[in-house]
Design a protein around this motif. Structure first.
Motif, PDB file in Angstrom:
ATOM      1  N   ASN A  13       0.879  -1.227  -0.051  1.00  0.00           N
ATOM      2  CA  ASN A  13      -0.197   0.031  -0.015  1.00  0.00           C
ATOM      3  C   ASN A  13       0.760   1.195  -0.165  1.00  0.00           C
ATOM      4  N   ASN A  53      -2.542   2.715  -6.916  1.00  0.00           N
ATOM      5  CA  ASN A  53      -3.031   3.292  -8.192  1.00  0.00           C
ATOM      6  C   ASN A  53      -3.685   4.841  -7.914  1.00  0.00           C
ATOM      7  N   TYR A  54      -3.055   5.444  -7.054  1.00  0.00           N
ATOM      8  CA  TYR A  54      -3.252   6.755  -7.001  1.00  0.00           C
ATOM      9  C   TYR A  54      -3.006   7.852  -8.021  1.00  0.00           C
ATOM     10  N   PHE A  55      -4.146   8.786  -8.384  1.00  0.00           N
ATOM     11  CA  PHE A  55      -3.638   9.846  -9.158  1.00  0.00           C
ATOM     12  C   PHE A  55      -3.215  10.994  -8.228  1.00  0.00           C
ATOM     13  N   ILE A  56      -1.977  11.448  -8.494  1.00  0.00           N
ATOM     14  CA  ILE A  56      -1.366  12.299  -7.657  1.00  0.00           C
ATOM     15  C   ILE A  56      -1.520  14.130  -7.671  1.00  0.00           C
ATOM     16  N   ASP A  57      -1.380  14.008  -9.199  1.00  0.00           N
ATOM     17  CA  ASP A  57      -1.719  15.496  -9.449  1.00  0.00           C
ATOM     18  C   ASP A  57      -1.865  15.680 -11.079  1.00  0.00           C
ATOM     19  N   PHE A  58      -2.591  16.907 -11.361  1.00  0.00           N
ATOM     20  CA  PHE A  58      -2.576  17.195 -12.884  1.00  0.00           C
ATOM     21  C   PHE A  58      -2.531  18.707 -12.971  1.00  0.00           C
ATOM     22  N   GLU A  60      -3.442  21.674 -15.400  1.00  0.00           N
ATOM     23  CA  GLU A  60      -4.136  21.879 -16.905  1.00  0.00           C
ATOM     24  C   GLU A  60      -3.388  22.713 -17.799  1.00  0.00           C
ATOM     25  N   VAL A  71      -1.896   2.563 -11.898  1.00  0.00           N
ATOM     26  CA  VAL A  71      -2.914   3.356 -12.504  1.00  0.00           C
ATOM     27  C   VAL A  71      -3.096   2.912 -14.004  1.00  0.00           C
ATOM     28  N   GLU A  75      -8.077   4.140 -16.854  1.00  0.00           N
ATOM     29  CA  GLU A  75      -8.620   5.001 -15.688  1.00  0.00           C
ATOM     30  C   GLU A  75      -8.068   6.474 -16.179  1.00  0.00           C
ATOM     31  N   GLU A  78     -10.736   7.540 -18.785  1.00  0.00           N
ATOM     32  CA  GLU A  78     -12.013   7.901 -18.158  1.00  0.00           C
ATOM     33  C   GLU A  78     -12.043   9.174 -17.356  1.00  0.00           C
ATOM     34  N   ALA A  79     -11.096   9.593 -16.919  1.00  0.00           N
ATOM     35  CA  ALA A  79     -11.106  10.703 -16.139  1.00  0.00           C
ATOM     36  C   ALA A  79     -10.794  12.092 -17.132  1.00  0.00           C
ATOM     37  N   ARG A  83     -12.380  15.734 -20.133  1.00  0.00           N
ATOM     38  CA  ARG A  83     -11.961  17.184 -20.082  1.00  0.00           C
ATOM     39  C   ARG A  83     -11.036  17.491 -21.302  1.00  0.00           C
ATOM     40  N   GLU A 232     -17.862   4.582 -20.331  1.00  0.00           N
ATOM     41  CA  GLU A 232     -17.631   3.280 -20.303  1.00  0.00           C
ATOM     42  C   GLU A 232     -18.495   2.421 -21.178  1.00  0.00           C
ATOM     43  N   ARG A 289     -10.171 -16.778 -25.029  1.00  0.00           N
ATOM     44  CA  ARG A 289     -10.934 -18.027 -24.903  1.00  0.00           C
ATOM     45  C   ARG A 289     -11.362 -18.656 -26.088  1.00  0.00           C
TER      46      ARG A 289
END
Lengths: 425, 243
Positions: A13, A53-58, A60, A71, A75, A78-79, A83, A232, A289
């Motif tokens: 973790n 799998n944390y997002f830390i910062d973005f 813009e 991550v 994901e 999706e986020a 945007r 999704e 399969r």
């Protein structure tokens, strides 16, 4: 999938937990979402990175996204697609982790313009065998950077990365499909459409004689219609393993005929959403399969441009004569190679195809390896599970530098995969 | 947008549920013991979803603090989801009162006390929902974990009564039984793949079912059948079994 092995899984973790895991007297290989086709992320002890799998910062302003290494690309989409942001480089599945994308130095349909995944990395943090965490960029520690990007988890555990995203103004792609009659025309069409940002071709790998190498070249670019509502989709799932005979020469022939002939015009235009364009197989869960219980493997090679015509003709002939091979055969013109020790792409044609595991397959692949080496090409480690040490070494001239790097930093005592042991990486 | 209060927010299931609700546009109160450990996670959600995430300290066994806890929420939550759970150690709880007490208070009394407070507010507002995550272990007591199981069974009965009681006020109560889930709590157990859900699966199923106002759900429908069979085995037979 192939091979299937039992292993012990270690989960962490936080950095302290990871540190105490790698302090144990075992060897490990980091494992992301398990989408490598071969044995590059397998061993008796795996460190399962996906839950980290944390997002830390973005930011813009410049599109710099910082995330932990577990991550998934999906994901991020999706986020950020809603945007107006997209990955600078993406492979044919969005179900891989950021750590995996770095470790395989993945490439996509825009490799001829944008290069590999390492191009979009500002920096990453990696834990070394002694538990020390190093922040690494191409400028600060070029050697570690070049060894880790494409290094298949053999240089440490990647913890997080800062990657640049690119601006998009639509979730739709304007796609042009060009039908080609043979390999030469396929190559010429790739060159003709070189300026298109994204390109890839599907090849009918069972076509023979004058039709050998015929296929559909698909090129595309993002539209600019400001439609960004990205959700999704419902997935279709293959509920059980097909009998292993279901996929045979005849069913593949029938599929290929339908796929090729459903397109009537020489050149046609379509609007497709980005999932359909970039991730067609992601829409079907458990698609593996259809290959039956014995599973399948994927073979991906690349040849320098000058040798591509001759080499690929030989390869296609061997495959179509054998009657093996499947409906997934993908050709791509790649751009220049980078400085990373074990990155796959080089300027030339990459060719990927699936094979059902069956009798005679491995000797067929050994014959393909020989053609690849004779034409100064190489095969992709992320897909490999069976090549010989000799074939591998000839394809990757920087392997000695990589080995020395591993030795100098005592990486081999801590990080090993079945593949690294098999090939002495 | 409306707030969702998640208690026991540090569990893997709770985290997946928090991401799912944020993805659908809800703001969040995340409550847990040592809540400061949730800062990085709160940041994760706001980077992903641009929602407001507030972190709150809550000790579910500190019953006296519950009133104040709920009072302090400036905007009362539309929905409250309990993901609190403590598996404990069965053999220890058979001889050690503190372990027994901890299992029962964490899995039942504490949650019931807090939900009493939430429920009375929702009843007055005549609006909102409560979701309680219980366990298939509460469907029938087994020698391996009957103390945990009985606390979960108590929570199940509580939720069913609460559902009945709040129905008239238009407040919905849902019970979730996840079955096996691959989490920290089950790490190291050898769980059968087909019966085991990922926390993200639980979150998706929970969200959808809550929006549709389902009453009682199993995350993987196969568990409904399994537990139906487990429940009909006659007691004279069940007591001899090793399951």
């Amino acid at each position: 999938m192939y091979p299937k092995i039992k292993n012990r899984t270690f989960v962490f973790n936080d950095q302290d937990a990871l540190k105490s895991i790698i302090a144990k007297p075992h060897e490990f290989i980091p494992y992301g979402n398990g989408r490598s086709y071969g044995d590059s992320a397998l061993n008796n002890n795996i460190i399962y990175v996906k839950p980290y799998n944390y997002f830390i910062d973005f930011d813009e302003n410049d599109g710099l996204l910082q995330v932990q290494s577990g991550v998934l690309l999906g994901e991020i989409l999706e986020a950020f697609v809603p945007r107006g942001w997209f990955l600078k480089t993406t492979p044919g599945t969005k179900f891989i982790t950021i750590g995996g994308a770095i470790a395989a130095d993945i490439h996509g349909k825009n490799h001829h313009h944008e290069g590999c995944f390492s191009e979009c990395i500002k920096e990453f943090k990696i834990m070394l065998p002694d538990g020390k965490i190093v922040s690494c960029s191409k400028e600060t520690i070029p050697e570690l950077f070049c060894a880790t990007c494409g290094g298949h988890g053999l240089t440490g555990i990647i913890l997080s990365a800062g990657i640049y995203l690119k601006k998009i103004r639509s979730k739709y792609i304007e796609q042009t499909t060009i039908k080609t009659k043979n390999l030469e025309e396929t190559f010429n069409t790739f060159e003709e459409y070189y300026n298109a940002p994204y390109s890839v071709a599907w090849i009918d790998c069972l076509a023979k004689g004058s039709q050998m190498g015929k296929g559909l070249l698909m090129v595309g670019n993002f539209k600019k219609d400001n439609q960004l509502d990205y959700k999704e989709k419902n997935k279709f799932s293959i509920p059980f393993h097909f009998p292993s005979q279901a996929l045979n020469n005849w069913s593949v022939r029938a599929f290929n005929w339908l796929y090729y002939n459903k397109i009537k015009e020489k050149i046609s235009k379509q609007t497709v959403d980005l999932d359909t364009f970039f991730y067609p197989l992601d829409a079907i869960s458990h698609w593996n399969r259809i290959y039956g219980r014995n599973g399948f493997l994927q073979y991906q090679l690349i040849l320098p441009k000058n040798n591509s015509q001759e080499g690929l003709s030989k390869i296609l002939k061997i495959i179509s004569d054998s009657g093996k091979g499947s409906f997934l055969a993908v050709l791509k013109l790649c751009g220049k190679s980078n400085e990373n020790y074990l990155s796959f792409p080089m300027e030339g044609y990459s060719f990927a195809l699936d094979f059902k595991i069956e009798k005679g397959l491995f000797s067929l692949l050994d014959r393909l390896d020989k053609v690849v080496i004779e034409h100064h090409g190489r095969i992709y480690l992320s897909k490999d599970v069976r090549t010989s040490r000799q074939a591998f070494e000839q394809g990757y001239p920087q392997i000695e530098a990589f080995r020395k790097f591993r030795k100098r930093h005592k990486l081999g005592l801590k990080f090993q995969s079945l593949q690294s042991k098999r090939l002495g990486i | 947008m409306s707030y969702i209060l998640i208690i026991g927010a540090k569990s893997d299931i709770a985290k997946a549920v928090a991401r799912e609700y944020a993805k659908h546009g809800y703001d969040l109160y995340l409550a847990a013991r040592n809540a400061h450990e949730l800062h990085k996670f709160a940041r994760d959600i706001s980077v992903r979803s641009q929602r407001i995430v507030k972190i709150l300290e809550l000790d579910i066994r500190d019953f006296k603090s519950h009133h104040f806890f709920y009072e302090q929420l400036e905007e009362k939550p539309l929905g409250t989801i309990s993901a609190v759970g403590y598996l404990g150690t069965q053999y220890k709880a058979q001889t050690n009162f503190h372990e027994l007490q901890r299992i029962v208070e964490t899995n039942f009394t504490g949650i019931a006390n807090l939900l009493n407070i939430v429920a009375s507010d929702l009843e007055q507002r005549r609006h909102g929902f409560i979701v309680g995550i219980t366990s298939v272990a509460g469907d029938r007591g087994r020698k391996k974990n009957y103390i945990y199981g009985s606390a979960k069974a108590a929570l199940g009965a509580y939720l069913s009564g609460l559902r009945n009681s709040l129905h008239g006020a238009g407040v919905h109560v849902m019970t979730v039984k996840p079955g096996f889930v691959a989490t920290k709590m089950t790490a190291g157990m050898d769980l059968p793949e087909r019966l085991t859900a990922q926390p993200e699966d639980v979150a998706k199923v929970l969200f959808k079912a809550q929006q549709k106002k389902k009453n009682e759900i199993y995350v993987k429908s196969v568990w409904r059948w399994i537990m139906m069979i487990v429940k009909v085995i006659p007691e004279w037979k069940f007591k001899k079994m090793d399951i």
